[in-house]
Design an enzyme around this catalytic site. Structure first.
Site, PDB file in Angstrom:
ATOM      1  N   GLY A   5       0.771  -1.251   0.000  1.00 54.46           N
ATOM      2  CA  GLY A   5       0.000   0.000   0.000  1.00 54.46           C
ATOM      3  C   GLY A   5       0.794   1.289   0.000  1.00 54.46           C
ATOM      4  O   GLY A   5       0.361   2.275  -0.579  1.00 54.46           O
ATOM      5  N   GLU A  28       3.876   4.607   6.202  1.00 55.49           N
ATOM      6  CA  GLU A  28       2.732   3.711   6.005  1.00 55.49           C
ATOM      7  C   GLU A  28       1.622   4.416   5.226  1.00 55.49           C
ATOM      8  O   GLU A  28       1.543   5.645   5.217  1.00 55.49           O
ATOM      9  CB  GLU A  28       2.247   3.223   7.393  1.00 55.49           C
ATOM     10  CG  GLU A  28       1.089   2.278   7.413  1.00 55.49           C
ATOM     11  CD  GLU A  28       1.272   0.981   6.625  1.00 55.49           C
ATOM     12  OE1 GLU A  28       1.697   1.039   5.443  1.00 55.49           O
ATOM     13  OE2 GLU A  28       0.945  -0.084   7.155  1.00 55.49           O
ATOM     14  N   ASP A  81      -5.518   1.397  10.316  1.00 51.36           N
ATOM     15  CA  ASP A  81      -6.929   1.058  10.453  1.00 51.36           C
ATOM     16  C   ASP A  81      -7.126   0.462  11.855  1.00 51.36           C
ATOM     17  O   ASP A  81      -7.263   1.192  12.821  1.00 51.36           O
ATOM     18  CB  ASP A  81      -7.244   0.068   9.321  1.00 51.36           C
ATOM     19  CG  ASP A  81      -8.705  -0.269   9.207  1.00 51.36           C
ATOM     20  OD1 ASP A  81      -9.537   0.616   9.422  1.00 51.36           O
ATOM     21  OD2 ASP A  81      -9.027  -1.435   8.899  1.00 51.36           O
ATOM     22  N   LYS A  87      -7.346   6.161  10.423  1.00 45.58           N
ATOM     23  CA  LYS A  87      -8.770   5.984  10.744  1.00 45.58           C
ATOM     24  C   LYS A  87      -8.865   5.636  12.228  1.00 45.58           C
ATOM     25  O   LYS A  87      -9.053   4.468  12.585  1.00 45.58           O
ATOM     26  CB  LYS A  87      -9.356   4.811   9.937  1.00 45.58           C
ATOM     27  CG  LYS A  87      -9.570   5.088   8.473  1.00 45.58           C
ATOM     28  CD  LYS A  87     -10.539   4.083   7.858  1.00 45.58           C
ATOM     29  CE  LYS A  87      -9.841   2.996   7.112  1.00 45.58           C
ATOM     30  NZ  LYS A  87     -10.722   2.124   6.325  1.00 45.58           N
ATOM     31  N   VAL A  96     -11.306   3.544   1.547  1.00 45.19           N
ATOM     32  CA  VAL A  96     -10.736   4.426   0.522  1.00 45.19           C
ATOM     33  C   VAL A  96      -9.817   3.670  -0.432  1.00 45.19           C
ATOM     34  O   VAL A  96      -9.215   2.650  -0.067  1.00 45.19           O
ATOM     35  CB  VAL A  96      -9.984   5.613   1.164  1.00 45.19           C
ATOM     36  CG1 VAL A  96     -10.960   6.560   1.863  1.00 45.19           C
ATOM     37  CG2 VAL A  96      -8.914   5.158   2.148  1.00 45.19           C
ATOM     38  N   ARG A 151      -4.890   0.923  -7.118  1.00 44.76           N
ATOM     39  CA  ARG A 151      -3.687   1.514  -6.507  1.00 44.76           C
ATOM     40  C   ARG A 151      -3.126   2.633  -7.368  1.00 44.76           C
ATOM     41  O   ARG A 151      -2.457   3.529  -6.883  1.00 44.76           O
ATOM     42  CB  ARG A 151      -2.599   0.441  -6.345  1.00 44.76           C
ATOM     43  CG  ARG A 151      -2.926  -0.651  -5.336  1.00 44.76           C
ATOM     44  CD  ARG A 151      -1.670  -1.458  -5.048  1.00 44.76           C
ATOM     45  NE  ARG A 151      -1.939  -2.732  -4.389  1.00 44.76           N
ATOM     46  CZ  ARG A 151      -2.095  -2.879  -3.070  1.00 44.76           C
ATOM     47  NH1 ARG A 151      -2.030  -1.841  -2.275  1.00 44.76           N
ATOM     48  NH2 ARG A 151      -2.318  -4.075  -2.558  1.00 44.76           N
TER      49      ARG A 151
HETATM   50  P1  IMP Z   1      -4.372  -2.489  10.194  1.00 43.44           P
HETATM   51  O1  IMP Z   1      -4.080  -1.111  10.741  1.00 43.44           O
HETATM   52  O2  IMP Z   1      -3.456  -3.546  10.702  1.00 43.44           O
HETATM   53  O3  IMP Z   1      -5.821  -2.839  10.311  1.00 43.44           O
HETATM   54  O4  IMP Z   1      -4.093  -2.572   8.674  1.00 43.44           O
HETATM   55  C1  IMP Z   1      -3.915  -1.569   7.850  1.00 43.44           C
HETATM   56  C2  IMP Z   1      -3.904  -2.147   6.449  1.00 43.44           C
HETATM   57  O5  IMP Z   1      -5.235  -2.478   6.030  1.00 43.44           O
HETATM   58  C3  IMP Z   1      -3.407  -1.083   5.515  1.00 43.44           C
HETATM   59  O6  IMP Z   1      -2.010  -1.160   5.359  1.00 43.44           O
HETATM   60  C4  IMP Z   1      -4.189  -1.381   4.252  1.00 43.44           C
HETATM   61  O7  IMP Z   1      -3.484  -2.322   3.460  1.00 43.44           O
HETATM   62  C5  IMP Z   1      -5.484  -1.995   4.719  1.00 43.44           C
HETATM   63  N1  IMP Z   1      -6.580  -0.996   4.774  1.00 43.44           N
HETATM   64  C6  IMP Z   1      -7.193  -0.521   5.867  1.00 43.44           C
HETATM   65  N2  IMP Z   1      -8.143   0.375   5.556  1.00 43.44           N
HETATM   66  C7  IMP Z   1      -8.123   0.490   4.211  1.00 43.44           C
HETATM   67  C8  IMP Z   1      -8.888   1.287   3.267  1.00 43.44           C
HETATM   68  O8  IMP Z   1      -9.767   2.100   3.591  1.00 43.44           O
HETATM   69  N3  IMP Z   1      -8.570   1.102   1.960  1.00 43.44           N
HETATM   70  C9  IMP Z   1      -7.604   0.235   1.540  1.00 43.44           C
HETATM   71  N4  IMP Z   1      -6.876  -0.511   2.381  1.00 43.44           N
HETATM   72  C10 IMP Z   1      -7.130  -0.391   3.713  1.00 43.44           C
HETATM   73 MG    MG Z   2      -0.538  -1.454   3.912  1.00 49.30          MG
END
Ligand code: IMP
Ligand code: MG
Length: 183
Positions: free
Chosen positions: A49, A104, A108, A136, A158, A170
């Site tokens: 990402g 990063e 999320d 977020k 998003v 992407r």
């Molecule tokens: P987390 O914080 O471990 O839940 O993971 C974050 C990862 O989830 C990010 O690096 C993204 O790859 C993916 N992700 C979380 N929210 C989104 C979004 O709104 N769009 C696209 N990918 C997301």
């Molecule tokens: Mg990621």
């Protein structure tokens, strides 16, 4: 193959334009260039990402720095980390020689970065900070805060500027809200 019509159909609205992203990225780059002057700096981004943000962000940094990439997967039982983060592609640098910034795309639930940060701390970097393009905070399942987030967003899915939905989108140059209802 995706075509333009298909892409447009899935975009509810553009949230941040290329210009807005560029302006924030430039500010962050200036801050880094000031704070890390004369320090050995290593930027690490977590694939896939963050590749677009990393490419633009590192070009707003005017001091010498190295860039590196890693892939990581976190393992959870429910919302609790098993403490296992598996690094499927690692950086080759000896982190004890660097001030490290993790670059990063989005935080999320916080799971991935929480675990990656713990793992990287074990390698004794001179310092370790996290800069994220998007945050977020309302979605957190584990306690984690970035040192800098360029944009804070509500609970939306998003796409674009490196962020995907099933690996597509992407390559959009802006960040948009994904329309889950449209087929
Ligand atoms: P987390 O914080 O471990 O839940 O993971 C974050 C990862 O989830 C990010 O690096 C993204 O790859 C993916 N992700 C979380 N929210 C989104 C979004 O709104 N769009 C696209 N990918 C997301
Ligand atoms: Mg990621």
């Amino acid at each position: 193959m995706i075509n333009t019509e298909e892409i447009n159909g899935k975009i509810k609205r553009v949230i941040f334009t290329e210009e807005e992203i560029k302006a924030k990225t430039a500010e962050a780059g200036k801050w880094v260039s000031r704070e890390y002057k004369d320090k050995p700096l290593l930027l690490i981004s977590i694939l896939n990402g963050a590749f677009v943000f990393m490419a633009d962000f590192c070009r707003q940094i005017t001091i010498p720095c190295e860039v590196a990439f890693m892939c990581a997967k976190s393992y959870y039982s429910g919302t609790v980390s098993t403490g296992e983060v598996s690094i499927t592609m690692d950086v080759s640098q000896d982190l004890s020689r660097y001030h490290v910034i993790i670059v990063e795309d989005i935080i999320d639930t916080g799971r991935t970065l929480h675990d990656v940060v713990e793992k990287l701390k074990e390698r004794n970097p001179l310092s370790l900070k996290v800069i994220t393009l998007l945050d977020k905070p309302s979605r957190r399942l584990v306690k984690f805060e970035a040192d800098m987030s360029l944009f804070t967003i509500p609970d939306l899915f998003v796409i674009g500027y490196g962020l995907d939905c099933d690996e597509y989108y992407r390559n959009l140059p802006y960040i948009a809200e994904y329309d889950e209802e449209k087929q």
